[in-house]
Scaffold this motif. Structure first.
Motif, short mmCIF file in Angstrom:
data_model
loop_
_atom_site.label_atom_id
_atom_site.label_comp_id
_atom_site.label_asym_id
_atom_site.label_seq_id
_atom_site.Cartn_x
_atom_site.Cartn_y
_atom_site.Cartn_z
N PRO A 107 0.81 -1.21 0.00
CA PRO A 107 0.00 0.00 0.00
C PRO A 107 0.85 1.27 0.00
N SER A 108 1.89 1.30 0.83
CA SER A 108 2.74 2.48 0.94
C SER A 108 4.20 2.03 0.87
N VAL A 109 5.00 2.70 0.03
CA VAL A 109 6.39 2.28 -0.18
C VAL A 109 7.30 3.50 -0.07
N ARG A 121 0.73 5.19 -1.79
CA ARG A 121 1.76 6.24 -1.80
C ARG A 121 3.14 5.65 -2.08
N LEU A 122 3.91 6.32 -2.94
CA LEU A 122 5.30 5.95 -3.22
C LEU A 122 6.18 7.15 -2.93
N GLU A 123 7.18 6.96 -2.08
CA GLU A 123 8.14 8.01 -1.78
C GLU A 123 9.52 7.53 -2.20
N LEU A 124 10.17 8.31 -3.07
CA LEU A 124 11.53 8.02 -3.50
C LEU A 124 12.44 9.06 -2.87
N ALA A 125 13.24 8.64 -1.88
CA ALA A 125 14.15 9.54 -1.18
C ALA A 125 15.38 9.82 -2.05
N GLY A 126 16.23 10.71 -1.59
CA GLY A 126 17.35 11.19 -2.39
C GLY A 126 18.32 10.14 -2.88
N GLY A 139 13.35 -0.21 -13.10
CA GLY A 139 12.07 -0.86 -13.31
C GLY A 139 10.97 0.17 -13.36
N ASN A 140 9.77 -0.28 -13.61
CA ASN A 140 8.61 0.62 -13.69
C ASN A 140 8.04 0.86 -12.30
N VAL A 141 7.49 2.06 -12.10
CA VAL A 141 6.85 2.38 -10.83
C VAL A 141 5.39 2.74 -11.08
N TYR A 142 4.50 2.16 -10.29
CA TYR A 142 3.06 2.39 -10.37
C TYR A 142 2.62 2.95 -9.03
N TYR A 143 1.91 4.07 -9.05
CA TYR A 143 1.60 4.77 -7.81
C TYR A 143 0.27 5.49 -7.92
N LYS A 144 -0.28 5.87 -6.77
CA LYS A 144 -1.46 6.73 -6.71
C LYS A 144 -1.01 8.14 -6.31
N THR A 145 -0.13 8.23 -5.28
CA THR A 145 0.47 9.50 -4.86
C THR A 145 1.99 9.29 -4.89
N LEU A 146 2.71 10.26 -5.46
CA LEU A 146 4.16 10.12 -5.65
C LEU A 146 4.90 11.31 -5.08
N VAL A 195 4.09 5.44 -13.80
CA VAL A 195 2.70 5.31 -14.23
C VAL A 195 1.76 5.64 -13.07
N HIS A 196 0.93 6.65 -13.26
CA HIS A 196 -0.07 7.03 -12.26
C HIS A 196 -1.27 6.11 -12.37
N GLN A 197 -1.70 5.57 -11.23
CA GLN A 197 -2.87 4.69 -11.17
C GLN A 197 -3.97 5.42 -10.42
N LEU A 198 -5.14 5.57 -11.05
CA LEU A 198 -6.25 6.24 -10.38
C LEU A 198 -6.79 5.40 -9.24
N GLU A 199 -6.83 4.09 -9.40
CA GLU A 199 -7.28 3.20 -8.34
C GLU A 199 -6.48 1.91 -8.45
N ALA A 200 -6.53 1.12 -7.41
CA ALA A 200 -5.78 -0.13 -7.39
C ALA A 200 -6.28 -1.04 -8.51
N PRO A 201 -5.37 -1.77 -9.16
CA PRO A 201 -5.81 -2.70 -10.21
C PRO A 201 -6.71 -3.78 -9.62
N ARG A 202 -7.73 -4.12 -10.36
CA ARG A 202 -8.67 -5.15 -9.91
C ARG A 202 -8.33 -6.47 -10.58
#
Length: 85
Positions: free
Chosen positions: A13-15, A30-35, A41-48, A61-68
């Protein structure tokens, strides 16, 4: 950790990343990439959130909702007989 490394996909859920990842990241919320983040690889997120210095070599790649997950298709006996030789 800045010296940590993951080789494989991440699904959570949160990375938060501040080390090396070789594989896709699927952050359902939520995906947070620190310094010190380095992603191959590819990143899929709702909030970045990306800090200065973070690197991504792949799609972002922005995801509006979790893949079903779709249900498996239902099979039906169609009554088809094998062809005669």
């Amino acid at each position: 950790s800045e010296h940590g490394a993951i080789h494989g996909e991440i699904h959570a859920p949160s990375v938060t990343i501040n080390g090396e990842v070789r594989g896709d990241i699927h952050a359902l919320d939520r995906l947070e990439l620190a310094g010190a983040a380095r992603v191959e690889g590819n990143v899929y997120y709702k909030t970045l959130e990306i800090a200065a210095g973070a690197q991504v070599n792949g799609k972002i790649v922005h995801q509006l909702e979790a893949p079903r997950r779709l249900p498996a298709p239902e099979t039906e006996d169609l009554g088809v007989l094998p062809a005669k030789a």
